[in-house]
Design an enzyme around this catalytic site. Structure first.
Site, PDB file in Angstrom:
ATOM      1  N   ARG A   1     -14.067   1.043  -2.526  1.00 32.98           N
ATOM      2  CA  ARG A   1     -12.827   1.663  -3.030  1.00 32.98           C
ATOM      3  C   ARG A   1     -12.329   2.799  -2.140  1.00 32.98           C
ATOM      4  NH1 ARG A   1     -15.524   0.802  -8.142  1.00 32.98           N
ATOM      5  NH2 ARG A   1     -14.500  -0.908  -9.259  1.00 32.98           N
TER       6      ARG A   1
ATOM      7  N   LYS B   1      -0.589   3.038   7.036  1.00 38.12           N
ATOM      8  CA  LYS B   1      -0.357   1.649   6.674  1.00 38.12           C
ATOM      9  C   LYS B   1      -1.474   0.787   7.242  1.00 38.12           C
ATOM     10  CE  LYS B   1       4.593   1.065   5.948  1.00 38.12           C
ATOM     11  NZ  LYS B   1       5.802   0.340   6.418  1.00 38.12           N
TER      12      LYS B   1
ATOM     13  N   GLU C   1       8.377  -0.543  20.961  1.00 35.35           N
ATOM     14  CA  GLU C   1       8.317   0.536  19.979  1.00 35.35           C
ATOM     15  C   GLU C   1       8.976   1.813  20.502  1.00 35.35           C
ATOM     16  OE1 GLU C   1       7.461   0.715  16.905  1.00 35.35           O
ATOM     17  OE2 GLU C   1       6.420  -1.178  16.552  1.00 35.35           O
TER      18      GLU C   1
ATOM     19  N   LYS D   1       7.414   9.955  13.919  1.00 41.57           N
ATOM     20  CA  LYS D   1       6.756   9.222  12.840  1.00 41.57           C
ATOM     21  C   LYS D   1       6.090  10.165  11.858  1.00 41.57           C
ATOM     22  CE  LYS D   1       4.191   5.294  11.414  1.00 41.57           C
ATOM     23  NZ  LYS D   1       3.607   3.979  11.749  1.00 41.57           N
TER      24      LYS D   1
ATOM     25  N   GLU E   1       6.989   4.933   1.230  1.00 40.92           N
ATOM     26  CA  GLU E   1       8.271   4.213   1.222  1.00 40.92           C
ATOM     27  C   GLU E   1       8.923   4.237  -0.161  1.00 40.92           C
ATOM     28  OE1 GLU E   1       7.930   0.301   2.904  1.00 40.92           O
ATOM     29  OE2 GLU E   1       7.949   1.066   4.934  1.00 40.92           O
TER      30      GLU E   1
ATOM     31  N   ARG F   1      11.214   6.356   5.027  1.00 42.37           N
ATOM     32  CA  ARG F   1      10.253   5.675   5.892  1.00 42.37           C
ATOM     33  C   ARG F   1      10.748   4.305   6.316  1.00 42.37           C
ATOM     34  NH1 ARG F   1       3.646   5.816   5.560  1.00 42.37           N
ATOM     35  NH2 ARG F   1       3.298   4.450   7.334  1.00 42.37           N
TER      36      ARG F   1
ATOM     37  N   ASN G   1      11.229   0.760  10.135  1.00 44.35           N
ATOM     38  CA  ASN G   1      11.258  -0.697  10.205  1.00 44.35           C
ATOM     39  C   ASN G   1      12.366  -1.216  11.117  1.00 44.35           C
ATOM     40  OD1 ASN G   1       9.104  -1.146   8.376  1.00 44.35           O
ATOM     41  ND2 ASN G   1      10.477  -0.740   6.655  1.00 44.35           N
TER      42      ASN G   1
ATOM     43  N   HIS H   1      12.013  -4.486  12.971  1.00 45.60           N
ATOM     44  CA  HIS H   1      10.805  -5.164  12.496  1.00 45.60           C
ATOM     45  C   HIS H   1      11.075  -6.355  11.579  1.00 45.60           C
ATOM     46  CE1 HIS H   1       8.812  -1.794  14.312  1.00 45.60           C
ATOM     47  NE2 HIS H   1       7.640  -2.226  13.942  1.00 45.60           N
TER      48      HIS H   1
ATOM     49  N   HIS I   1       9.135  -9.168  13.094  1.00 50.97           N
ATOM     50  CA  HIS I   1       7.953  -9.754  12.440  1.00 50.97           C
ATOM     51  C   HIS I   1       8.114 -11.255  12.255  1.00 50.97           C
ATOM     52  CE1 HIS I   1       6.160  -5.888  10.446  1.00 50.97           C
ATOM     53  NE2 HIS I   1       5.751  -6.065  11.677  1.00 50.97           N
TER      54      HIS I   1
ATOM     55  N   HIS J   1       3.288  -7.815  19.493  1.00 48.84           N
ATOM     56  CA  HIS J   1       4.088  -7.121  18.489  1.00 48.84           C
ATOM     57  C   HIS J   1       5.275  -6.399  19.117  1.00 48.84           C
ATOM     58  CE1 HIS J   1       5.101  -4.826  14.918  1.00 48.84           C
ATOM     59  NE2 HIS J   1       5.008  -3.717  15.621  1.00 48.84           N
TER      60      HIS J   1
END
Length: 531
Positions: free
Chosen positions: A282, A304, A346, A390, A400, A405, A409, A412, A416, A434
């Site tokens: 956890r 993330k 990026e 960032k 988000e 935030r 993206n 993206h 993606h 990426h």
């Protein structure tokens, strides 16, 4: 010394007084010690702003010099950090926190108060100053928050900064209350710094390629025993199967809740190791040691973590902030050519988000991206500015929930989709990294902006295409706008119902979210495709 900077009505004076009282420090409101010749600050600003800025800078220099060894809290005016070398002076003298506030909230707070001549141009002033504010050590938003909460966050950020060794206090602090952590950039890995953020035992997760290049040097720098687990390089390792294997191996080796994980590698390793840390027992601590441009400026920061599903990237994940992000610039020397260029996907994203200064800084490094060789001197500054952007966004919108935030993206949604489709069996030989896919996603964002955001964005797509080509990146978006790619847009994790929050750039430094239907998004991209 602690300096509070930020937009008008962000609460600098209120927070400064409360923080000083809580910590038994002297408080200075810079506006109160400026020699205005008998005029009010508002009157002098309205009559002769350049003269006011000169006197403000002199007052700041005097306040720093007269403080000596005293622990002082100084609240500055909204424009102080943007003038001359004031921000550099403050960073050299102590810890600088930028307090943020939405313009609408600033107007509400200022209503009925003393005159603020620049409030009439608040949106323009805020947009111009924002890139400077983001260069503070930490950024903390005050919109909709009570005073004590803001003071708690400032105190936590200052505590994290003070705990760093003096040579690392140029770090960016991700200010998240009890989850606050530093992002440090150095030429070589600071093993002592990493050790200070680890418990008695740690496991290191990396990939086979990075292990060959940097494992021996990393373990020597850390100087502690590590349980080492390697995975295959590449996006395929961000899978439930690899996740399960790593978890089972950690448990078999006796890793428990009192241990931590060190992620050494690029975005894939960081995402996988972070997700393991977020979920094993956890949740256990994680330290990120990114080794690629994409990881240093984006993937390792913000908490993330995720693995992929066949339907798309990062569909299973969790928010789990690291204890430390330690970037060693020397690891960039071993980047393969494609990885180096992919990092600029990026970086151009951050240039579009941050503004013209960042755009010029990234452009100054574009030749290195394309051709390689010795990294340019500007690269460290570019990385630092991307990290600061960032960190500011994450501190404002960790999960988000406010929409801020979502700006990260940019590029993206389509990126993606292209990245996932490129890994299909039919396209295996054309699999995109990426950053390469994000670069194409930036072009797609410009195209959508032209349809949705009006005339201001008309010339942006050619400018972005040229920037990508100068960096050695492909700008051939149309070949990827296939039915398979566009179908993946409908399972984007940012979709709510039939609508996607899509980030469109109106210009460099002017990006915003728009709500667009998945079908409409597909129609726009198809309408301009020459495939």
């Amino acid at each position: 010394m602690l300096f509070l900077i930020g937009f008008m009505a962000a609460g600098k004076t209120s927070v400064g007084r409360a923080l000083a009282a809580r910590s038994s420090r002297r408080f200075v409101d810079l506006d109160d010690v400026i020699d205005t010749g008998g005029e009010s600050v508002a009157q002098l600003v309205a009559r002769d702003e350049p003269e006011f800025r000169r006197r403000e800078a002199a007052a700041l220099a005097k306040a720093i010099a007269s403080a000596g060894d005293d622990d002082v809290v100084i609240a500055t005016g909204g424009g102080a950090a943007t003038h001359g070398d004031n921000l550099a002076r403050m960073r050299a003298a102590g810890f600088v926190v930028a307090l943020g506030v939405d313009v609408a909230e600033a107007r509400r707070r200022a209503d009925g108060g003393p005159p603020r001549p620049l409030l009439a141009y608040a949106e323009e002033v805020a947009a111009t100053r924002a890139p400077v504010y983001r260069r503070a050590h930490a950024c903390i938003d005050t919109t909709g928050r009570v005073l004590d909460d803001v003071v708690d966050h400032v105190a936590a950020a200052e505590h994290t900064w003070r705990a760093l060794p003096p040579e690392r206090r140029d770090a960016t602090i991700v200010a998240l209350g009890d989850r606050t952590y530093p992002v440090c950039v150095s030429d070589a890995l600071d093993g002592e710094l990493v050790r200070a953020h680890l418990p008695r035992r740690a496991a290191l997760i990396t990939d086979d390629t990075v292990a060959k290049l940097w494992m021996a040097q990393t373990t020597a720098a850390l100087g502690i025993a590590l349980d080492i687990i390697t995975v295959a390089p590449g996006e395929a390792s961000k899978s439930l199967r690899t996740y399960q294997r790593v978890c089972e191996e950690l448990i078999a080796r006796g890793i428990d809740r009192g241990c931590a994980i060190v992620a050494l590698g690029g975005g894939v390793v960081g995402d996988l190791a972070g997700f393991v840390a977020a979920t094993l027992f956890r949740g256990i601590p994680v330290v990120q040691i990114p080794t690629t441009l994409v990881a240093m400026t984006d993937a390792a920061i913000g908490g993330k973590t995720a693995v992929d599903l066949p339907a798309g990237k990062n569909l299973i994940g969790a928010f789990h902030q690291p204890r430390l992000v330690a970037c060693a610039l020397e690891t960039l020397a071993t980047l393969p050519d494609r990885e180096r260029r992919a990092g600029f996907g990026e970086l151009w994203k951050y240039a579009l988000l941050d503004g013209d200064d960042m755009w010029r800084a990234v452009d100054a490094c574009a030749a290195w991206s394309a051709a390689g060789g010795a990294p340019p001197g500007e690269l460290a500054g570019v990385i630092a500015r991307a990290i600061a952007y960032k960190a500011a966004i994450v501190s404002r919108d960790e999960r988000e929930q406010t929409g801020h935030r979502a700006l990260l993206n940019l590029g993206h949604t389509i990126g993606h989709a292209i990245e996932s489709a490129s890994s299909d069996a039919a396209h295996a030989e054309h699999h995109l990294l990426h950053g390469e896919a994000v670069a194409l996603g930036l072009i797609a964002a410009c195209r959508v902006a032209r349809h949705l955001a009006g005339s201001d964005s008309q010339d942006l797509e050619p400018r972005v295409r040229e920037a990508l080509r100068r960096s050695g990146l492909s700008d051939d978006l149309d070949r990827w706008l296939t039915d398979a790619v566009l179908a993946r847009v409908s399972v984007d994790k940012k979709r709510v119902g039939a609508t996607i929050r899509f980030i469109v750039p109106r210009g460099v430094g002017a990006c915003e979210p728009v709500e667009v239907g998945a079908t409409e998004l597909q129609r726009i991209l198809r309408s301009d495709s020459h495939a």
